[in-house]
Every structure is written in structure tokens, then in C-alpha cells.
Scaffold this motif. Structure first.
Motif, PDB file in Angstrom:
ATOM      1  N   LEU A   1     101.085  94.830 -40.430  1.00  0.00           N
ATOM      2  CA  LEU A   1     100.167  94.910 -41.573  1.00  0.00           C
ATOM      3  C   LEU A   1     100.474  93.775 -42.532  1.00  0.00           C
ATOM      4  CD1 LEU A   1      97.985  96.417 -43.177  1.00  0.00           C
ATOM      5  CD2 LEU A   1      99.800  97.897 -44.088  1.00  0.00           C
ATOM      6  N   GLN A   2      99.430  93.041 -42.910  1.00  0.00           N
ATOM      7  CA  GLN A   2      99.626  91.844 -43.705  1.00  0.00           C
ATOM      8  C   GLN A   2      98.632  91.807 -44.870  1.00  0.00           C
ATOM      9  OE1 GLN A   2      98.397  88.356 -44.411  1.00  0.00           O
ATOM     10  NE2 GLN A   2     100.274  88.749 -45.547  1.00  0.00           N
ATOM     11  N   PHE A   3      99.167  91.578 -46.066  1.00  0.00           N
ATOM     12  CA  PHE A   3      98.345  91.482 -47.272  1.00  0.00           C
ATOM     13  C   PHE A   3      98.240  90.020 -47.706  1.00  0.00           C
ATOM     14  CE2 PHE A   3      99.982  95.776 -47.298  1.00  0.00           C
ATOM     15  CZ  PHE A   3      98.895  96.534 -47.702  1.00  0.00           C
ATOM     16  N   VAL A   4      97.013  89.597 -47.967  1.00  0.00           N
ATOM     17  CA  VAL A   4      96.738  88.242 -48.450  1.00  0.00           C
ATOM     18  C   VAL A   4      96.189  88.331 -49.867  1.00  0.00           C
ATOM     19  CG1 VAL A   4      95.146  86.287 -48.249  1.00  0.00           C
ATOM     20  CG2 VAL A   4      96.304  87.148 -46.224  1.00  0.00           C
ATOM     21  N   LEU A   5      96.738  87.538 -50.764  1.00  0.00           N
ATOM     22  CA  LEU A   5      96.167  87.407 -52.100  1.00  0.00           C
ATOM     23  C   LEU A   5      95.599  85.999 -52.248  1.00  0.00           C
ATOM     24  CD1 LEU A   5      95.617  88.557 -54.907  1.00  0.00           C
ATOM     25  CD2 LEU A   5      97.889  87.746 -55.609  1.00  0.00           C
ATOM     26  N   ASN A   6      94.284  85.919 -52.378  1.00  0.00           N
ATOM     27  CA  ASN A   6      93.618  84.624 -52.553  1.00  0.00           C
ATOM     28  C   ASN A   6      93.747  84.189 -54.006  1.00  0.00           C
ATOM     29  OD1 ASN A   6      91.733  84.080 -49.945  1.00  0.00           O
ATOM     30  ND2 ASN A   6      91.941  86.276 -50.317  1.00  0.00           N
ATOM     31  N   TYR A   7      94.329  83.008 -54.213  1.00  0.00           N
ATOM     32  CA  TYR A   7      94.454  82.478 -55.579  1.00  0.00           C
ATOM     33  C   TYR A   7      93.534  81.268 -55.696  1.00  0.00           C
ATOM     34  CZ  TYR A   7      96.166  81.330 -60.132  1.00  0.00           C
ATOM     35  OH  TYR A   7      96.211  81.103 -61.480  1.00  0.00           O
TER      36      TYR A   7
ATOM     37  N   LEU B   1     107.320  94.449 -51.565  1.00  0.00           N
ATOM     38  CA  LEU B   1     106.491  94.163 -50.403  1.00  0.00           C
ATOM     39  C   LEU B   1     106.216  92.669 -50.291  1.00  0.00           C
ATOM     40  CD1 LEU B   1     103.818  97.010 -50.590  1.00  0.00           C
ATOM     41  CD2 LEU B   1     105.739  96.822 -48.994  1.00  0.00           C
ATOM     42  N   PRO B   2     106.180  92.146 -49.070  1.00  0.00           N
ATOM     43  CA  PRO B   2     105.873  90.729 -48.877  1.00  0.00           C
ATOM     44  C   PRO B   2     104.383  90.460 -49.071  1.00  0.00           C
ATOM     45  CG  PRO B   2     106.132  91.804 -46.761  1.00  0.00           C
ATOM     46  CD  PRO B   2     106.473  92.837 -47.810  1.00  0.00           C
ATOM     47  N   LEU B   3     104.074  89.231 -49.407  1.00  0.00           N
ATOM     48  CA  LEU B   3     102.701  88.849 -49.694  1.00  0.00           C
ATOM     49  C   LEU B   3     102.494  87.404 -49.254  1.00  0.00           C
ATOM     50  CD1 LEU B   3     100.172  90.053 -51.155  1.00  0.00           C
ATOM     51  CD2 LEU B   3     101.068  89.060 -53.266  1.00  0.00           C
ATOM     52  N   THR B   4     101.342  87.141 -48.675  1.00  0.00           N
ATOM     53  CA  THR B   4     100.943  85.759 -48.398  1.00  0.00           C
ATOM     54  C   THR B   4      99.898  85.360 -49.420  1.00  0.00           C
ATOM     55  OG1 THR B   4     101.416  85.823 -46.022  1.00  0.00           O
ATOM     56  CG2 THR B   4      99.808  84.212 -46.761  1.00  0.00           C
ATOM     57  N   ILE B   5     100.122  84.248 -50.078  1.00  0.00           N
ATOM     58  CA  ILE B   5      99.170  83.698 -51.029  1.00  0.00           C
ATOM     59  C   ILE B   5      98.329  82.654 -50.306  1.00  0.00           C
ATOM     60  CG2 ILE B   5      98.847  82.506 -53.224  1.00  0.00           C
ATOM     61  CD1 ILE B   5     100.258  85.162 -53.587  1.00  0.00           C
ATOM     62  N   PHE B   6      97.019  82.861 -50.255  1.00  0.00           N
ATOM     63  CA  PHE B   6      96.114  81.795 -49.854  1.00  0.00           C
ATOM     64  C   PHE B   6      95.825  81.000 -51.127  1.00  0.00           C
ATOM     65  CE2 PHE B   6      93.885  83.835 -45.892  1.00  0.00           C
ATOM     66  CZ  PHE B   6      95.027  83.578 -45.139  1.00  0.00           C
ATOM     67  N   GLY B   7      96.563  79.904 -51.308  1.00  0.00           N
ATOM     68  CA  GLY B   7      96.527  79.178 -52.569  1.00  0.00           C
ATOM     69  C   GLY B   7      95.639  77.956 -52.517  1.00  0.00           C
TER      70      GLY B   7
ATOM     71  N   GLY C   1      92.499  91.556 -47.290  1.00  0.00           N
ATOM     72  CA  GLY C   1      92.213  90.420 -48.163  1.00  0.00           C
ATOM     73  C   GLY C   1      91.987  90.865 -49.598  1.00  0.00           C
ATOM     74  N   LEU C   2      92.679  90.214 -50.537  1.00  0.00           N
ATOM     75  CA  LEU C   2      92.614  90.557 -51.954  1.00  0.00           C
ATOM     76  C   LEU C   2      92.313  89.313 -52.784  1.00  0.00           C
ATOM     77  CD1 LEU C   2      95.921  92.658 -52.047  1.00  0.00           C
ATOM     78  CD2 LEU C   2      93.588  93.556 -51.742  1.00  0.00           C
ATOM     79  N   HIS C   3      91.668  89.520 -53.926  1.00  0.00           N
ATOM     80  CA  HIS C   3      91.383  88.440 -54.873  1.00  0.00           C
ATOM     81  C   HIS C   3      91.799  88.896 -56.267  1.00  0.00           C
ATOM     82  CE1 HIS C   3      88.739  87.590 -51.473  1.00  0.00           C
ATOM     83  NE2 HIS C   3      88.680  86.339 -51.879  1.00  0.00           N
ATOM     84  N   CYS C   4      92.426  87.997 -57.004  1.00  0.00           N
ATOM     85  CA  CYS C   4      92.961  88.355 -58.320  1.00  0.00           C
ATOM     86  C   CYS C   4      91.882  88.901 -59.248  1.00  0.00           C
ATOM     87  CB  CYS C   4      93.610  87.136 -58.970  1.00  0.00           C
ATOM     88  SG  CYS C   4      94.948  86.378 -58.029  1.00  0.00           S
ATOM     89  N   ARG C   5      90.716  88.262 -59.253  1.00  0.00           N
ATOM     90  CA  ARG C   5      89.668  88.629 -60.202  1.00  0.00           C
ATOM     91  C   ARG C   5      88.855  89.840 -59.746  1.00  0.00           C
ATOM     92  NH1 ARG C   5      88.531  84.439 -57.224  1.00  0.00           N
ATOM     93  NH2 ARG C   5      86.585  84.319 -56.022  1.00  0.00           N
TER      94      ARG C   5
END
Length: 303
Positions: free
Chosen positions: A27-33, A93-99, A255-259
């Protein structure tokens, strides 16, 4: 034009293997910045942003600023990032940032916390724009610029890449101008897979547009936090059950987005999902580069 798309994938062969510790699901969480790199005349663009905001079906304003759109994006960097970051830190928890390069460059405070938290930063391109009709030379320049910028800020070149709004040239440009070991500009499978590029193997770790908070901002999407939670839970339960029933480990991306998910009324749905999965002891919550490195180490002989 020749159709060289792969319609078969793993097909009837399936793919029986083991994740670390015999986990049923990765399971992998991505936060798009992206905040600050969107279309804006302040960034030299001809019009304002119209994509992924509270203003569904927004129209770009030509030649002038869109003050509401700008403030919606600013919410992501000013408040949304911190709400999400604090929750992942609290749970360790680990997180990958799509920066996006330009966005990261504009917020050293966010970058400092990413470094301290040991999140993975994968490239999301230099600009949060649609590269479909951008000329190839400009896309090459943006690729090199973002690759170098991530190294300058974080001390390493990105292992992974996700442009998102790609052109037909995107993958070729990235592979010829960076040293990434995977990209995620695909939604074609539930597992990583290899492709051939210029007689070299390249790893694809598919991303998701359905297990993704972006659907809060689309005409056919989530209306409430419960919609998001239920969809994530159903996806997780389906994949987990398939893994148990058929002994075929699976992968799930969120997939997650800050806003977007960073808004209070939506955020609790993410918390509920994190609470739900915490009861499972046989899943691997990881970064995307962890998956890539595991695949290279164990399945490099697979075609």
C-alpha cells in the motif's frame, strides 16, 4: 502509426510472488505537491489554472489573474500540506511526494519538513501544466531543470517520475535525460511491470486516478468524505481478498493533493481509512521507490 500498446500484461499467467514479510498487499500513499507551479500569468503563462480546484469546470482567464483560483491553490501549501504531514508523522507512515519543481522551490519550509521526515521525492515535472501541446525542446528543458532542482534541494536525484499531464514524448524525454529507475505515468495494471525502451528494460509502477482525491473536483466523482473512504475501503478489501483467495499479492496506490484532501471536511475520510488499515498486520505500507528497489532486486529477470 503502428499500434504498439500492450493489451495483455500478465494476462492468464497472473504473477505469483511474495512481498517483503509475505505481505498480502503493498500500500502506497502519494502526496502531490503542485501549489505555486500551476498556470498563472505570474508564472509567465497566458491564462489562469482551470484544473483540480473547488471551482469545478473552471474556465481559464486569459491574460489576467484568477484570484479565487490562486487562493485555492495557496490553501494547499499554507494549510493542507501541514494537516496531512502531521497525520502521517503522528502515525510514522512513509509517504512519496510527487513534487513539482517550481512549487517546491517556492516553499523551503515544506521542503525542510519533507527532508526531516525522510519522505521520498519523485519528480512531478517542473511545472503543473499540460504538456500535451508543449514543444519537445521546452519539455526537455523542464525535465532537466526539475531533475537538477530536486537534487539541489534534497541532495539526491529522483528515483521516480510522474508528469501526469503528459505528451507522447514524455517517457522518451525522461529516460534520455534522467537516471530514474521507475516512472508512474501509467494506470494500466495493479502491479509493477517492465517495458522495453530502446532495447533497455524500464520499470513502470502504475498510479491511480480512481483511488484519488482528485475525484472530489470532477463532475463524476466524490461528493462527501464518506464517498472517498468507502471507495478506498472497497478497493483495499477487493485487492486484499484476491491476495488471500488466490495467493496473488497486490499493490494499491492512493493519490492525495494538499489543496483537496487537506480540507477539513474531506480530511477525516483519510483518517478513517488510515484507522481501518491499521488493523491489518500483513500489509506493506511503503514508498514507491521501495517497491521499485524490491522489484529490481527480485524480479529483474521477469519480462
Amino acid at each position: 502509426m503502428k499500434d504498439n500498446r500492450d493489451y495483455v500484461g500478465y494476462g492468464s499467467k497472473d504473477f505469483s510472488f511474495e512481498w517483503p514479510n509475505k505481505s498480502k498487499l503493498a500500500l502506497q500513499f502519494v502526496l502531490n505537491y503542485e501549489e505555486g507551479a500551476e498556470n498563472s500569468i505570474l508564472n509567465g503563462d497566458t491564462s489562469s489554472e482551470s484544473f483540480l480546484s473547488e471551482i469545478v469546470n473552471a474556465k481559464p482567464i486569459q491574460g489576467n489573474r484568477h484570484m479565487n483560483m490562486e487562493s485555492i491553490y495557496e490553501y494547499g501549501s499554507r494549510r493542507g500540506f501541514w494537516r496531512i504531514h502531521k497525520e502521517f508523522k503522528r502515525r510514522n507512515l512513509p509517504l512519496t511526494i510527487f513534487g513539482v519543481g517550481m512549487a517546491l522551490e517556492k516553499n523551503p519550509d515544506v521542503c525542510e519538513q519533507i527532508i526531516k521526515s525522510d519522505y521520498e521525492v519523485a519528480s512531478h515535472g517542473y511545472r503543473w501544466i499540460d504538456y500535451q501541446n508543449i514543444d519537445e525542446q521546452t519539455e526537455i528543458q523542464h525535465t532537466i531543470l526539475c531533475n537538477d532542482l530536486i537534487n539541489k534541494i534534497f541532495g539526491y536525484y529522483p528515483s521516480g517520475w510522474y508528469t501526469g499531464r503528459t505528451s507522447p514524448n514524455t517517457r522518451k524525454i525522461i529516460l534520455e535525460n534522467t537516471s530514474i529507475i521507475y516512472d508512474s505515468d501509467s494506470y494500466a495494471d495493479d502491479l509493477p511491470y517492465w517495458i522495453n525502451h530502446n532495447n533497455n528494460k524500464h520499470l513502470i509502477i502504475p498510479y491511480t486516478l480512481d483511488n484519488n482525491d482528485m475525484r472530489f473536483t470532477t463532475t463524476q466523482g466524490f461528493n462527501t468524505g464518506d464517498d472517498f473512504f468507502n471507495y478506498l475501503k472497497n478497493s483495499f478489501d477487493t485487492l486484499y481478498k484476491e491476495s488471500v483467495d488466490y495467493n496473488l499479492p497486490k499493490m494499491m496506490s492512493v493519490g492525495l493533493h494538499c489543496r483537496i484532501i487537506g480540507r477539513p471536511g474531506r480530511f477525516f475520510s483519510l483518517v478513517k481509512f488510515l484507522d481501518y488499515i491499521s488493523s491489518f498486520k500483513d500489509i506493506w505500507i511503503c514508498k514507491r521507490k521501495d517497491i521499485a528497489e524490491y522489484w529490481y532486486e527480485n524480479f529483474n529477470d521477469e519480462s
